[in-house]
Scaffold this motif. Structure first.
Motif, PDB file in Angstrom:
ATOM      1  N   ARG A 104       0.872  -1.124   0.049  1.00  0.00           N
ATOM      2  CA  ARG A 104      -0.013  -0.030  -0.063  1.00  0.00           C
ATOM      3  C   ARG A 104       0.887   1.197  -0.072  1.00  0.00           C
ATOM      4  N   TRP A 105       2.014   1.177   0.689  1.00  0.00           N
ATOM      5  CA  TRP A 105       2.742   2.363   0.873  1.00  0.00           C
ATOM      6  C   TRP A 105       3.162   2.500  -0.681  1.00  0.00           C
ATOM      7  N   LEU A 106       3.816   1.599  -1.310  1.00  0.00           N
ATOM      8  CA  LEU A 106       4.227   1.764  -2.626  1.00  0.00           C
ATOM      9  C   LEU A 106       3.368   2.503  -3.757  1.00  0.00           C
ATOM     10  N   ARG A 107       1.925   2.032  -3.540  1.00  0.00           N
ATOM     11  CA  ARG A 107       0.906   2.701  -4.278  1.00  0.00           C
ATOM     12  C   ARG A 107       0.576   3.977  -3.972  1.00  0.00           C
ATOM     13  N   GLU A 108       0.307   4.250  -2.626  1.00  0.00           N
ATOM     14  CA  GLU A 108      -0.388   5.435  -2.113  1.00  0.00           C
ATOM     15  C   GLU A 108       0.789   6.630  -1.908  1.00  0.00           C
ATOM     16  N   ARG A 109       1.756   6.146  -1.378  1.00  0.00           N
ATOM     17  CA  ARG A 109       2.831   7.174  -0.976  1.00  0.00           C
ATOM     18  C   ARG A 109       3.925   7.404  -1.963  1.00  0.00           C
ATOM     19  N   ALA A 110       4.356   6.264  -2.530  1.00  0.00           N
ATOM     20  CA  ALA A 110       5.509   6.648  -3.582  1.00  0.00           C
ATOM     21  C   ALA A 110       5.204   6.698  -4.888  1.00  0.00           C
ATOM     22  N   GLY A 111       3.878   6.532  -5.283  1.00  0.00           N
ATOM     23  CA  GLY A 111       3.256   6.831  -6.602  1.00  0.00           C
ATOM     24  C   GLY A 111       3.508   5.801  -7.605  1.00  0.00           C
ATOM     25  N   VAL A 112       3.704   4.577  -7.137  1.00  0.00           N
ATOM     26  CA  VAL A 112       3.786   3.389  -7.974  1.00  0.00           C
ATOM     27  C   VAL A 112       2.419   2.975  -8.646  1.00  0.00           C
ATOM     28  N   GLU A 113       2.434   2.741 -10.087  1.00  0.00           N
ATOM     29  CA  GLU A 113       1.636   2.257 -10.561  1.00  0.00           C
ATOM     30  C   GLU A 113       1.376   0.596 -10.791  1.00  0.00           C
ATOM     31  N   ARG A 114       2.781   0.080 -10.827  1.00  0.00           N
ATOM     32  CA  ARG A 114       2.609  -1.498 -10.960  1.00  0.00           C
ATOM     33  C   ARG A 114       3.838  -1.990  -9.939  1.00  0.00           C
ATOM     34  N   VAL A 115       3.073  -2.871  -9.214  1.00  0.00           N
ATOM     35  CA  VAL A 115       4.019  -3.502  -8.258  1.00  0.00           C
ATOM     36  C   VAL A 115       4.608  -4.849  -8.475  1.00  0.00           C
ATOM     37  N   ILE A 116       5.740  -5.393  -8.485  1.00  0.00           N
ATOM     38  CA  ILE A 116       6.252  -6.477  -8.781  1.00  0.00           C
ATOM     39  C   ILE A 116       6.599  -7.021  -7.503  1.00  0.00           C
ATOM     40  N   LEU A 117       6.046  -8.501  -7.284  1.00  0.00           N
ATOM     41  CA  LEU A 117       6.375  -9.319  -5.972  1.00  0.00           C
ATOM     42  C   LEU A 117       7.585 -10.063  -6.158  1.00  0.00           C
ATOM     43  N   LEU A 118       8.810 -10.043  -5.311  1.00  0.00           N
ATOM     44  CA  LEU A 118       9.766 -10.608  -5.634  1.00  0.00           C
ATOM     45  C   LEU A 118      10.057 -11.540  -4.466  1.00  0.00           C
ATOM     46  N   GLY A 119       9.719 -12.679  -5.001  1.00  0.00           N
ATOM     47  CA  GLY A 119       9.974 -13.842  -3.796  1.00  0.00           C
ATOM     48  C   GLY A 119      11.345 -14.368  -3.916  1.00  0.00           C
ATOM     49  N   ASN A 120      12.258 -14.268  -3.145  1.00  0.00           N
ATOM     50  CA  ASN A 120      13.797 -14.630  -3.335  1.00  0.00           C
ATOM     51  C   ASN A 120      14.042 -15.531  -2.125  1.00  0.00           C
ATOM     52  N   SER A 121      14.462 -16.651  -2.617  1.00  0.00           N
ATOM     53  CA  SER A 121      14.866 -17.764  -1.335  1.00  0.00           C
ATOM     54  C   SER A 121      13.736 -18.427  -0.823  1.00  0.00           C
ATOM     55  N   GLY A 122      13.525 -18.040   0.521  1.00  0.00           N
ATOM     56  CA  GLY A 122      12.582 -18.635   1.635  1.00  0.00           C
ATOM     57  C   GLY A 122      11.304 -17.705   1.184  1.00  0.00           C
ATOM     58  N   GLY A 123      11.789 -16.482   0.951  1.00  0.00           N
ATOM     59  CA  GLY A 123      10.546 -15.459   0.504  1.00  0.00           C
ATOM     60  C   GLY A 123       9.860 -15.747  -0.840  1.00  0.00           C
ATOM     61  N   GLY A 124      10.174 -16.912  -1.356  1.00  0.00           N
ATOM     62  CA  GLY A 124       9.291 -17.126  -2.681  1.00  0.00           C
ATOM     63  C   GLY A 124       8.120 -17.689  -2.308  1.00  0.00           C
ATOM     64  N   SER A 125       7.860 -18.598  -1.370  1.00  0.00           N
ATOM     65  CA  SER A 125       6.733 -19.174  -1.022  1.00  0.00           C
ATOM     66  C   SER A 125       5.846 -18.018  -0.173  1.00  0.00           C
ATOM     67  N   LEU A 126       6.502 -17.038   0.425  1.00  0.00           N
ATOM     68  CA  LEU A 126       6.154 -16.044   1.245  1.00  0.00           C
ATOM     69  C   LEU A 126       5.168 -15.091   0.266  1.00  0.00           C
ATOM     70  N   MET A 127       5.847 -14.697  -0.503  1.00  0.00           N
ATOM     71  CA  MET A 127       5.267 -13.641  -1.576  1.00  0.00           C
ATOM     72  C   MET A 127       4.366 -14.363  -2.395  1.00  0.00           C
ATOM     73  N   ALA A 128       4.592 -15.723  -2.560  1.00  0.00           N
ATOM     74  CA  ALA A 128       3.139 -16.336  -3.441  1.00  0.00           C
ATOM     75  C   ALA A 128       2.077 -16.546  -2.436  1.00  0.00           C
ATOM     76  N   ALA A 129       2.347 -16.974  -1.241  1.00  0.00           N
ATOM     77  CA  ALA A 129       1.121 -16.884  -0.382  1.00  0.00           C
ATOM     78  C   ALA A 129       0.520 -15.236  -0.204  1.00  0.00           C
ATOM     79  N   TYR A 130       1.260 -14.221  -0.216  1.00  0.00           N
ATOM     80  CA  TYR A 130       0.845 -13.126  -0.205  1.00  0.00           C
ATOM     81  C   TYR A 130      -0.327 -12.758  -1.392  1.00  0.00           C
ATOM     82  N   GLN A 131       0.122 -13.037  -2.630  1.00  0.00           N
ATOM     83  CA  GLN A 131      -0.300 -12.833  -3.988  1.00  0.00           C
ATOM     84  C   GLN A 131      -1.768 -13.711  -3.821  1.00  0.00           C
ATOM     85  N   SER A 132      -1.663 -14.865  -3.333  1.00  0.00           N
ATOM     86  CA  SER A 132      -2.876 -15.887  -3.612  1.00  0.00           C
ATOM     87  C   SER A 132      -3.805 -15.534  -2.412  1.00  0.00           C
TER      88      SER A 132
END
Length: 376
Positions: A104-132
């Motif tokens: 939300r900070w990226l979209r509402e404060r940083a003015g970002v229009e497109r967000v890319i979820l980067l799931g690196n290492s153990g974060g792969g399943s965590l960011m997949a769970a987020y999008q899911s």
């Protein structure tokens, strides 16, 4: 506050971001529960596309790709939930709510229009769970915990990148754990018939031993889950709601020791902490300290929602999987499993010859990701 740093040819601005959590208050010493660093080009227009990366436990605020991708014109929020360095208390639904704070900070404060979820290492399943969870709410509280309202309306990502990503927390722990442990309270207990460091067993490890070993790993995970559920039940009506316990010896994947099992360009007899035998009997390891509920939330094969595959099956946005072919502990089968589980029609699997942290090829990895994003 913002600071300036120079990487390869382009000035990068880094802004500290500290934000409230929808679940707990600010620390008495002043720290916000959710913290990170936003990397962006120091001059020119503000990025309209930005990455966000987070992990179950590791501090990603200064992620190794942040400056490289900022050099290429992107924003990059290296983001931490309150579980950074605090793995024994991890709860998936709480972490997803706090990742949502960063998106939300990226979209509402940083003015970002497109967000890319980067799931690196153990974060792969965590960011997949987020999008899911963002596209099809499915995560439920662990036993005895209240539902988290903040995860019912998470802002979804627009693209998904899995980089040197594991296939899920319970799968990784189970694949790495030493099944020869006979007493969970004794770090030295061992059944010789299953001891991976007994020369009588290998390496090389025969097919029959491998089959028995893998079955015994799963059985150990299930035994711990049985005990955890029984202890939680026993705590009902007492003054305590949870307790801490240890999980010993979690650096014993046979692939770490025997390069003939799933051959790759990795250095043989090596894990992320060096020699597997020394690491296995050391005090640093994944899941080494847990609460009962954290075990159920993150590590249990039976109850954890940190398994990647069901979440990847809900990801339909364009997706990129990048596998490091010399990775010590993420194997080709892991990358192909992640790629195969993704529901996205637009998906790609790429390979980079390097170890897990891409120390020799970070600019190349940034170029690869940059080109893939620009195509979309």
């Amino acid at each position: 506050m913002a600071g300036l740093g120079r990487e390869v040819g382009r000035e990068i601005a880094r802004e500290f971001v500290g934000l409230p959590s929808p679940l707990i208050g600010r620390a008495g010493a002043g720290g916000h529960p959710c913290q990170g660093l936003y990397h962006r080009p120091a001059s020119g227009p503000a990025p309209r596309t930005a990455f966000i990366a987070a992990h179950y436990n590791v501090d990603f605020s200064e992620h190794y790709l942040a400056s490289y991708l900022a050099e290429r014109g992107y924003g990059f929020l290296g983001w931490n939930t309150r579980f950074r360095g605090n793995e024994p208390y991890f709860l998936l639904d709480h972490a997803l709510a706090e990742i949502g704070v960063g998106v939300r900070w990226l979209r509402e404060r940083a003015g970002v229009e497109r967000v890319i979820l980067l799931g690196n290492s153990g974060g792969g399943s965590l960011m997949a769970a987020y999008q899911s969870q963002a596209v099809e709410p499915n995560v439920v509280p662990v036993a005895g915990m209240r539902p988290v309202e903040a995860i019912e309306n998470l802002p979804a990502g627009d693209l998904f990148v899995a980089l040197a990503a594991h296939s899920g927390r319970p799968e990784v722990l189970t694949a790495w754990m030493d099944p020869s442990v006979t007493d969970e309270t004794d770090a030295l207990s061992a059944d010789p018939a299953l001891d991976p460091f007994d020369p009588e067993n290998g390496p090389p490890y025969g097919a029959a031993f491998q089959e028995r070993y893998r079955a015994a790993q799963r059985a150990r995970n299930e035994r711990i889950t049985d005990r955890v559920l029984a202890e939680l039940d026993a705590l009902k009506g007492t003054r305590a709601r949870d307790r801490l316990f240890n999980v010993h010896r979690t650096w014993a994947d046979l692939r770490m020791i025997d390069p003939a099992i799933e051959p790759s360009e990795r250095v043989p007899n090596r894990c992320y902490l060096g020699d597997p035998r020394a690491a296995n009997y050391g005090v640093f390891g994944i899941g080494s300290v847990c609460t009962l509920r954290t075990w159920l939330s993150m590590w249990s094969l039976r109850t954890s929602q940190c398994v990647a595959a069901p979440h990847l099956a809900r990801i339909t946005v364009p997706s990129l999987v990048v596998h490091a072919t010399a990775d010590e502990c993420v194997y080709d089968s892991d990358a192909r499993a992640v790629f195969g589980a993704l529901a996205a029609r637009d998906k790609r699997l790429e390979f980079i010859k390097d170890e897990h942290y891409l120390r020799a090829s970070r600019p190349r990895a940034a170029d690869l990701i940059d080109a893939w994003v620009r195509e979309r």
